[in-house]
Design a protein around this motif. Structure first.
Motif, short mmCIF file in Angstrom:
data_model
loop_
_atom_site.label_atom_id
_atom_site.label_comp_id
_atom_site.label_asym_id
_atom_site.label_seq_id
_atom_site.Cartn_x
_atom_site.Cartn_y
_atom_site.Cartn_z
N VAL A 1 35.74 49.66 27.84
CA VAL A 1 36.47 49.35 29.09
C VAL A 1 35.68 48.35 29.93
N LEU A 2 36.40 47.32 30.36
CA LEU A 2 35.84 46.36 31.33
C LEU A 2 36.45 46.67 32.70
N VAL A 3 35.59 46.76 33.71
CA VAL A 3 36.08 47.02 35.06
C VAL A 3 35.84 45.78 35.93
N ASP A 4 36.92 45.32 36.57
CA ASP A 4 36.84 44.21 37.52
C ASP A 4 36.50 44.83 38.88
N GLY A 5 35.26 44.64 39.28
CA GLY A 5 34.78 45.28 40.52
C GLY A 5 34.77 44.35 41.72
N ALA A 6 35.49 43.22 41.63
CA ALA A 6 35.43 42.21 42.71
C ALA A 6 35.69 42.82 44.08
N GLN A 7 36.68 43.73 44.15
CA GLN A 7 37.04 44.30 45.45
C GLN A 7 36.35 45.64 45.72
N ALA A 8 35.73 46.20 44.71
CA ALA A 8 35.11 47.52 44.91
C ALA A 8 33.70 47.40 45.48
N ILE A 9 33.00 46.39 45.03
CA ILE A 9 31.57 46.30 45.34
C ILE A 9 31.29 46.20 46.85
N PRO A 10 32.16 45.55 47.66
CA PRO A 10 31.86 45.55 49.10
C PRO A 10 32.19 46.86 49.81
N HIS A 11 32.97 47.72 49.17
CA HIS A 11 33.48 48.90 49.88
C HIS A 11 32.93 50.23 49.39
N THR A 12 32.46 50.28 48.16
CA THR A 12 32.09 51.59 47.61
C THR A 12 30.76 51.52 46.87
N LYS A 13 30.17 52.68 46.70
CA LYS A 13 28.95 52.76 45.88
C LYS A 13 29.41 52.71 44.43
N VAL A 14 28.90 51.74 43.71
CA VAL A 14 29.27 51.62 42.30
C VAL A 14 28.08 52.08 41.46
#
Ligand code: PLP
Length: 414
Positions: A205-218
């Motif tokens: 699985v590839l996850v596109d984290g473009a919008q997650a990284i500024p908002h959540t702990k990854v």
């Protein structure tokens, strides 16, 4: 500050806003209200200063020179890589590849994974809410290899219909690529559960984290995803730089993405022996100040704390949702239960573009259009939306001005 629910959050708005010089700007004679963070986020002084310092005191190329400047900046660049590794909790530093951004990272995986593992008739599974960056690289690959794209559908709230996943996965499914958070709807996808399900069938699985990284702990190890990609500029860092995280086993197997200096052990005209990851994937002189600036941006948000950012942004989202739903004729597109601080909406009888222009006259920057998610627009049967995406430096007072601006625009345009 204390939130309405009584939680104490480490958000000193006055100080934070001081840290972002652009927030003092006037646009069309009005104080800038920047609600286009989903497109790109503003930069704190620490990032701007790191870039200025690089050019005024440190500029030199990395990995190649014996002279002091080159050695020092190489250490700093590699230190930035380590910080990014820690930030997303990758197991090894060589699993962190510097790229040009999210788009570049996805193209890298599509190219290298596709070359090795995709054959005629194979299937790649995406979702209906993907950004074009997470559609087109796979489409190109499928055209080249005569493979097929399949799509996980969404419901009218903008949530994935996961009941269909079992049916969509077949013995030919070779990879799932999905966004962590939708840039248009704000939906937070249950990535960990999807990865677990895919892995039970040996599908990476590839996850596109473009919008997650500024908002959540990854935490890539907790998610257990095979690849995670994001861009520096959306997480308060520089443009033109991003990260591809890949599990060691994939990166060891992959061929280089591009040829060039820096990726080799030895070169003859007959044969080249390649360096190990990450250098194998970083041909040419990289975006040195970008990598360093990105690590500084991550330091900045970590100082505030992503848990505090999450609580505050959730409150902003709730506040704006309440204000906007009270406006007659306004419909929010994307009402998932799990949502990040993004609100897309349409107003009956008004084109998003016209609304965007009037808001701009009031100094309010929002995004209008399809947000590079045309298939999603097709799902909702609309040409586009107006999108407000909030960051931790935004305020409820700005949301009040925004709400009044929407009302004013409606009265002018109707
Ligand atoms: N994926 C998502 C979810 C995005 O929101 C974006 C940009 O808006 C991208 C990918 C592409 O990012 P970049 O243009 O930085 O490569």
């Amino acid at each position: 500050m204390t939130t309405e629910t009584g939680t104490i959050v480490n958000i000193d708005l006055k100080k934070i806003r001081e840290d972002f010089p652009i927030l003092k700007k006037q646009v069309n004679g009005k104080p800038l209200i920047y609600f286009d963070n989903g497109a790109t986020a503003q930069k704190p002084k620490a990032v701007i200063e790191a870039i200025t310092k690089y050019y005024s005191e440190q500029n030199s190329n990395i990995h190649r020179g014996v002279h002091t400047l080159s050695r020092e900046i190489t250490v700093e660049y590699e230190h930035a890589r380590e910080k990014i590794q820690k930030h997303i909790n990758a197991r090894y530093v060589h699993e962190i590849i510097f790229t040009k951004g999210t788009t570049d990272g996805i193209n890298l995986v599509a190219h290298c994974f596709g070359k090795l593992y995709i054959q005629e008739g194979d299937e790649i599974l995406l979702t209906e809410m993907e950004h074009h960056s997470n559609i087109i690289p796979w489409q190109l690959l499928c055209e080249e290899k005569k493979a097929k794209l399949k799509v996980i559908p969404i419901n009218d709230k903008g949530e994935l219909i996961l009941d269909e996943l079992d049916q969509l996965i077949s013995s030919k499914t070779k990879l799932i690529a999905l966004t962590h958070i939708s840039n248009t709807l704000g939906t937070i996808n249950p990535v960990k559960a999807i990865v677990a399900k895919a892995h039970r069938k040996n599908i990476p699985v590839l996850v596109d984290g473009a919008q997650a990284i500024p908002h959540t702990k990854v935490d890539v190890r907790d998610l257990d995803c095979d690849f995670y990609v994001f861009s520096g500029h959306k997480v308060f860092g520089p443009t033109g730089v991003g990260i591809l995280y890949g599990k060691e086993k994939w990166l060891n197997a992959f061929p280089p993405y591009q040829g060039g200096g820096g990726i080799i052990k030895t070169v003859t005209f007959e044969k080249t022996e390649y360096a190990e990851s990450p250098l194998k994937f970083e041909a040419g002189t990289p975006h040195i100040e970008g990598g360093i600036g990105l690590a500084v941006a991550l330091d900045y948000i970590n100082e505030i704390g992503l848990e505090h950012i999450h609580i505050y942004e959730t409150e902003l989202l709730q506040y704006a949702t309440n204000q906007l739903t009270a406006i007659p004729g306004l419909r929010i597109i994307g009402t998932a239960k799990e949502k990040a601080s993004v609100i897309s909406f349409i107003v009956e009888g008004i084109h998003p573009f016209d609304m965007g222009l009037i808001l701009d006259k009031l100094g309010i920057a929002v995004r209008t259009g399809h947000h590079c998610t045309q298939p999603l627009m097709q799902h909702f049967g609309i040409p586009g939306t107006i999108r407000a995406s909030f960051a931790f430096y935004n305020t409820k007072e700005e949301i009040d001005v925004f709400t009044e601006g929407i009302k004013k625009a409606i009265s002018m345009l109707r």
